[in-house]
Design a protein around this motif. Structure first.
Motif, PDB file in Angstrom:
ATOM      1  N   GLU B 472       0.820  -1.205   0.000  1.00 22.18           N
ATOM      2  CA  GLU B 472       0.000   0.000   0.000  1.00 22.18           C
ATOM      3  C   GLU B 472       0.861   1.265   0.000  1.00 22.18           C
ATOM      4  O   GLU B 472       0.558   2.230  -0.692  1.00 22.18           O
ATOM      5  N   TYR B 473       1.928   1.227   0.787  1.00 22.20           N
ATOM      6  CA  TYR B 473       2.730   2.441   0.873  1.00 22.20           C
ATOM      7  C   TYR B 473       3.308   2.813  -0.496  1.00 22.20           C
ATOM      8  O   TYR B 473       3.207   3.950  -0.939  1.00 22.20           O
ATOM      9  N   SER B 476       0.778   4.152  -2.795  1.00 20.16           N
ATOM     10  CA  SER B 476       0.317   5.512  -2.507  1.00 20.16           C
ATOM     11  C   SER B 476       1.249   6.557  -3.093  1.00 20.16           C
ATOM     12  O   SER B 476       0.911   7.728  -3.185  1.00 20.16           O
ATOM     13  N   LEU B 478       2.278   6.308  -6.173  1.00 18.37           N
ATOM     14  CA  LEU B 478       2.102   6.225  -7.630  1.00 18.37           C
ATOM     15  C   LEU B 478       0.902   7.042  -8.097  1.00 18.37           C
ATOM     16  O   LEU B 478      -0.116   7.105  -7.411  1.00 18.37           O
ATOM     17  N   GLU B 667     -11.950 -10.339  11.203  1.00 14.96           N
ATOM     18  CA  GLU B 667     -11.838 -11.176  10.016  1.00 14.96           C
ATOM     19  C   GLU B 667     -10.801 -10.607   9.067  1.00 14.96           C
ATOM     20  O   GLU B 667     -10.547  -9.409   9.069  1.00 14.96           O
ATOM     21  N   SER B 676     -16.707  -0.006  -0.684  1.00 16.12           N
ATOM     22  CA  SER B 676     -17.725   0.859  -1.279  1.00 16.12           C
ATOM     23  C   SER B 676     -17.446   2.286  -0.845  1.00 16.12           C
ATOM     24  O   SER B 676     -16.565   2.543  -0.052  1.00 16.12           O
ATOM     25  N   GLY B 677     -18.194   3.223  -1.382  1.00  8.43           N
ATOM     26  CA  GLY B 677     -17.989   4.622  -1.023  1.00  8.43           C
ATOM     27  C   GLY B 677     -18.149   4.819   0.470  1.00  8.43           C
ATOM     28  O   GLY B 677     -17.387   5.521   1.104  1.00  8.43           O
ATOM     29  N   ARG B 678     -19.129   4.179   1.044  1.00  4.62           N
ATOM     30  CA  ARG B 678     -19.319   4.291   2.477  1.00  4.62           C
ATOM     31  C   ARG B 678     -18.486   3.218   3.174  1.00  4.62           C
ATOM     32  O   ARG B 678     -18.462   2.074   2.761  1.00  4.62           O
ATOM     33  N   GLN B 679     -17.796   3.611   4.210  1.00  9.23           N
ATOM     34  CA  GLN B 679     -16.902   2.676   4.881  1.00  9.23           C
ATOM     35  C   GLN B 679     -17.676   1.684   5.737  1.00  9.23           C
ATOM     36  O   GLN B 679     -18.398   2.089   6.631  1.00  9.23           O
ATOM     37  N   VAL B 680     -17.543   0.424   5.457  1.00 12.92           N
ATOM     38  CA  VAL B 680     -18.136  -0.554   6.349  1.00 12.92           C
ATOM     39  C   VAL B 680     -17.037  -1.340   7.057  1.00 12.92           C
ATOM     40  O   VAL B 680     -17.282  -2.245   7.804  1.00 12.92           O
ATOM     41  N   THR B 681     -15.827  -0.971   6.780  1.00 14.76           N
ATOM     42  CA  THR B 681     -14.715  -1.663   7.407  1.00 14.76           C
ATOM     43  C   THR B 681     -14.250  -0.858   8.609  1.00 14.76           C
ATOM     44  O   THR B 681     -14.821   0.151   8.954  1.00 14.76           O
ATOM     45  N   PHE B 682     -13.214  -1.347   9.259  1.00 10.43           N
ATOM     46  CA  PHE B 682     -12.623  -0.584  10.344  1.00 10.43           C
ATOM     47  C   PHE B 682     -11.144  -0.838  10.277  1.00 10.43           C
ATOM     48  O   PHE B 682     -10.694  -1.778   9.638  1.00 10.43           O
ATOM     49  N   LEU B 686      -7.096   1.937  14.589  1.00 16.55           N
ATOM     50  CA  LEU B 686      -8.024   2.647  15.469  1.00 16.55           C
ATOM     51  C   LEU B 686      -8.421   1.770  16.651  1.00 16.55           C
ATOM     52  O   LEU B 686      -8.560   2.243  17.779  1.00 16.55           O
TER      53      LEU B 686
END
Lengths: 220, 776
Positions: B472-473, B476, B478, B667, B676-682, B686
């Motif tokens: 990911e780093y 980011s 690119l 998980e 998706s546009g709305r975050q359902v992950t965490f 945090l």
């Protein structure tokens, strides 16, 4: 704290991820997502049950430092409809003290269409304050100046081998999106197409520090 | 082996690669199976799926030639579900699998019947994972098997290791090494190892990849049948591959292999290798284990070897015939790396290997195992505790800690009992623990596993062909239109569609991906040898002229430390004041120390500007002269600043993410599952922050902390260094840069992280750059 101007109003973006409106002594926060952890716990992912306490403790501290007359929550205050009933006792106490001490309004969001009466405050779908529309999710079709939440914008900057990720505001000429305030709320990058679609052209990401406000142009 | 087999004794077979260990491990089983046998007789466990498949091939040949009525099958993550179900109902005589697949087998209620008649477990390449979390998982699995099939024979197969007894203890029930016989194989011919030097014998001052040697390496490839070119990082592997192709005038088939490439790409190149279609393979530790390719006749090591055991195992990849020496060439990148290469070569000649460090079993792995057992059926708390404590890594597990683990699985293990209505485990009428809902069993099976990948993006072509992943780093950094080298290709970013990076081939100049995270550090064993070289001028005769000269000038101008001394040099250079510390504790430890020292310099008003480090030394620099280096290294740095720094660092957040996934708190985020546009992950970062704030003693924080401390031995090495510093520090105050300091100061491709630049400052800097760049 540095003021900035939005559609003729002086506003202050707070480093804690909230907006202060000095003329009204109004504090605005978005996307508290209270009881997000217990929502996941129901599905077997036992996240720490302290997120509501953390979020409300932060909000209590912030309110104590800026001294608002009114507090507006711009939707998704609870992670889900049942979140209200799962609030641990300590969080209920914090919330009751907050709604008691301030004029408190819940703007309802897609996660919490109904805010139960037991936590206090008044619930509305939208509000208009001195010419600014307050709603949960930005409406690209509405030309009026608007404050909203929903997208959890954040800015990611890579410099000198480090990645800095920060909650941020996204502002265009007539739209201002607040970052999420909740302790367990992740973020969507400020230049995400959905955010750009919501705010229209000429958007900037605003990152408040303690003594200044940084502005970054955002484009796809 | 046969004698031990007949006597029903467990055994550890230690032998060099190519000695036919694996087949030897199976011999007693094959003899047993001359008689008709019903059900599963032998379980073979390998750390690699590919190895299990390869062993099946190698085993089937003798079985078919002898016409034995023996069924051999593999079971890994790649095995189709219907075959897995059939294997449980109608098991083969020999099942070849991995620690993870064994753990999953144990979640099935019928595993008790399946393993009831099991006679033997063969653990291959035991040296490669016994000391790690996958070893913990397997140790727990073995204990479970012992409970299901008492008296089971355990067979461990290992490459040459420094201390076989600790592996015998690991393999044995209750850590009783006397229960495991030791069989040592023929050591084979001495390897033929050389150190490659430039034509003029002048080893470069700087660099760490041996890139200077591209032409020489190419010439060796041309001269040999098949060469393996080992690189220490995936980035260097890509770089070396590109370099070699620029001088590959004959167009020899040269491939690339590393852990970030897609499975498809790796299988393809492995197959080409097995078919003898490649002349060379540029690779990383992804090839340290695995299939034997008989045709490799040269192993090259680019840059420093980092450890003698690792070097020996890599050399073992060449020439799998015991009677002929394996040929290997080390290619040092700079003068320190020459010393390290020399030290490794000496160690191999003396047969001196790096000691393995066994640490207590990880708590997150234990939680995963307990949940696996619960999935199979109700269990008694005391019985399971006794069974677990029989696994060497968990010997002495207290009932209290075990209780914490159960409470963690049950409802998160929090002091605030908020989740009692969502419990995953509860006691039934018999007082046994059982899973409350079948969906938790399903959830466990989908998420179990020990390997946790760093957050990464899939790299693929528009037509869907997958090339692999970049972290990911790096992703980011690119933008669309940027170019980078990957999978041996030069790619241009067409679209960034997290979590996917869509690319097309290009011929434009390109960058090499960076991989964050820990680097392989030089072992303490090699570090000690290098320290001795510095202190003993009589050993320098063997060195090339310029290396000897380098050390002689250092001796005249500054100091060469005794092995137990910590040399610190200070000198002005180009308007800055430098401090160079020669601690030989590895890059990871030096990076941490650099961060801590510059922070101290900041508060002492020494105006630090940055630091740079390698495996051998750390250099910090600032605007003020550092008159008293000892003050910067006082031991209280470990008590306050160090703990603070580690807790706030990405190091511990990464460790937390790993234990949260392995322990089953959260998980796995499936790569390719679209956000998706709305975050359902965490984010586990945090969760970490909230947990640290409200329950700092939580089991998972403890596990993350132990992980960071135990697995990152560099942190422990850093501790040792600082503790020693007060009594061992020798300070050389110089008027100019010393010869020994040069390789550290001219590091290429290393970013020096400036001190005092907190995240806020980085943001301010980024904003102002953006403003300048965008100004009309």
């Amino acid at each position: 704290m540095v003021r900035f101007s939005f559609c003729g109003h002086d506003l202050i973006a707070l480093p804690q991820g909230a907006l202060f409106w000095p003329a009204r002594r109004a504090l605005l926060v978005a996307d508290l997502h209270l009881e997000k952890a217990s929502w996941f716990a129901r599905g077997g992912q036992m996240l720490p049950p302290y997120d509501s306490i953390a979020t409300l403790a932060d909000l209590t501290a912030l309110a104590a430092s800026v001294g608002p007359a009114e507090i507006w929550c711009l939707g998704d205050s609870f992670h889900d409809t049942g979140g209200c009933e799962r609030l641990p006792e300590r969080a209920c106490e914090l919330l009751a003290a907050l709604t008691h001490a301030h004029r408190w309004t819940w703007i309802t969001g897609n996660h919490d269409p109904v805010v139960a009466a037991i936590v206090g405050g008044e619930a509305v779908a939208e509000a208009e304050l001195d010419g600014l529309i307050l709603r949960h999710e930005a409406d690209p079709g509405d030309p009026r100046p608007e404050l909203s939440g929903h997208f959890h914008p954040k800015l990611r900057i890579h410099r000198r081998g480090r990645l800095v990720s920060r909650r941020c505001f996204v502002m265009s000429e007539t739209k201002l999106i607040l970052p999420a305030f909740g302790a367990l709320t992740g973020g969507l990058e400020a230049h995400h197409p959905e955010i750009l679609r919501a705010v229209g052209p000429g958007a900037e990401a605003l990152v408040p520090l303690s003594d200044r406000l940084l502005r970054f142009p955002v484009a796809a | 082996m046969l004698a031990a087999g007949r006597a029903g004794r467990s055994v550890l077979l230690v032998a060099a690669t190519g000695a036919g260990k694996t087949l030897a491990g199976f011999l007693p089983t094959l003899v047993d199976l001359l008689e008709p046998y019903e059900g599963l007789h032998t379980l073979y466990i390998s750390p690699l799926k590919a190895l299990a498949v390869d062993v099946q091939r190698n085993l089937l040949t003798p079985i078919e030639e002898m016409g034995l009525p023996i069924r051999v099958e593999t079971r890994t993550g790649d095995t189709p579900a219907d075959r897995k179900a059939r294997q449980r109902a109608n098991p083969p005589h020999i099942l070849l699998t991995t620690p993870e697949s064994l753990s999953l087998l144990l979640t099935h209620p019928d595993s008790a019947q399946l393993f009831a008649g099991l006679k033997t477990v063969v653990v291959d390449e035991i040296h490669a994972f016994a000391t790690q979390k996958r070893g913990d998982l397997l140790a727990l699995g073995l204990s479970r098997l012992e409970a299901l099939a008492p008296g089971l024979r355990r067979v461990g197969l290992s490459a040459t290791v420094a201390d076989p007894d600790s592996y015998r203890a690991w393999l044995a029930p209750h850590g009783d090494m006397d229960a495991v016989d030791l069989v040592t194989g023929d050591p084979g011919a001495e390897p033929d190892i050389a150190i490659m030097l430039p034509d003029d014998d002048r080893i470069p001052w700087s660099g760490h990849s041996g890139r200077w040697a591209t032409h020489h390496v190419m010439r060796q490839i041309e001269r040999h049948r098949t060469s393996l070119v080992f690189c220490n990082t995936r980035g260097l592997c890509e770089l070396m591959f590109q370099d070699l192709w620029t001088v590959n005038d004959n167009g020899l088939p040269i491939g690339i292999h590393h852990g970030s490439l897609s499975v498809e790409a790796r299988r393809k190149v492995e197959q080409a290798m097995a078919d003898g279609k490649l002349r060379a393979l540029v690779c990383t530790s992804s090839l340290d284990l695995g299939i034997d390719w008989g045709d490799v006749d040269l192993v090259m090591q680019m840059g420093a070897p980092k450890g003698s055991s690792r070097l020996l195992q890599r050399i073992g990849r060449a020439n799998h015939r015991l009677d002929e020496p394996s040929e290997a060439i080390l290619v040092p990148g700079n003068r320190f790396e020459y010393l390290e290469a020399r030290a490794a070569l000496d160690a191999v000649e003396e047969g001196a290997l790096d000691p393995d460090i066994f640490r207590p079993g990880a708590l997150d792995v234990l939680a995963q195992h307990v949940m696996a057992v619960a999935c199979a059926g109700p269990f008694d708390e005391a019985e399971l505790l006794a069974e677990i404590a029989a696994a060497a890594p968990y010997a002495g597990l207290s009932a209290e800690l075990f209780g914490n683990i159960l409470s963690f699985i049950e409802s998160g293990g929090y002091a605030l009992r908020a989740y009692d209505k969502f419990k995953r485990l509860r006691r039934n009428a018999d007082g046994k623990w059982q899973v409350t809902n079948p969906r938790f069993i399903q959830q466990h099976r989908e998420n179990a596993g020990i390997i946790v990948e760093a957050p990464a993006l899939n790299v693929r072509f528009r037509n869907g062909r997958k090339l692999g992943t970049v972290e990911e780093y790096f992703a980011s950094t690119l933008s669309v239109g940027d170019t980078f080298h990957f999978a041996g290709l030069t790619l241009e970013v067409e679209r960034i569609d997290t979590p996917e990076l869509i690319v097309k081939a290009t011929t434009r100049p390109a960058r090499i991906p960076t991989y964050v995270g820990l680097r392989m550090a030089m072992t303490t064993h090699l570090a000690d040898r290098v320290r001795h070289f510095l202190a003993e001028p009589e050993t320098w005769r063997r060195f090339p002229d310029d290396v000897r000269e380098w050390l002689e000038v250092q001796q005249r101008r500054s100091l060469l430390p005794q092995p137990d001394q910590l040399l610190v040099e200070t000198f002005p250079h180009e308007g800055r004041h430098y401090l160079v510390l020669y601690s030989f504790e590895g890059w990871n430890a030096h990076q941490s120390l650099g961060m801590l020292i510059t922070r101290r310099m900041e508060s002492a008003g020494l105006k630090p500007l940055g630091f740079v480090s390698n495996d051998y030394a750390l250099a910090v620099y600032g605007l003020e002269e550092i008159a008293d280096p000892a003050a910067l290294l006082s031991p209280d740095i470990l008590e306050e600043e160090f703990v603070d720094w580690v807790q706030g660092s990405n190091l511990l957040k990464r460790a937390f993410r790993e234990v949260a996934i392995i322990g089953g708190l959260v998980e796995r985020q499936q790569l390719g599952k679209r956000k998706s546009g709305r975050q359902v992950t965490f984010s586990t970062d945090l969760i970490y922050d909230v947990l640290r704030r409200y329950e700092p003693d939580h089991l998972l924080l403890r596990a993350a902390w132990e992980d960071a401390r135990a697995r990152l031995t560099d942190v422990a090495r850093l501790g040792g260094l600082v503790e020693r510093a007060a009594s061992t520090l020798v300070h050389a105050k110089l008027d100019r840069v010393s010869p020994l300091a040069v390789p550290s100061l001219v590091l290429i491709g290393r970013e020096s992280v400036p001190a005092g630049l907190a995240d806020d400052d980085l943001l301010i800097e980024a904003e102002s750059l953006a403003r300048i760049a965008m100004a009309e």
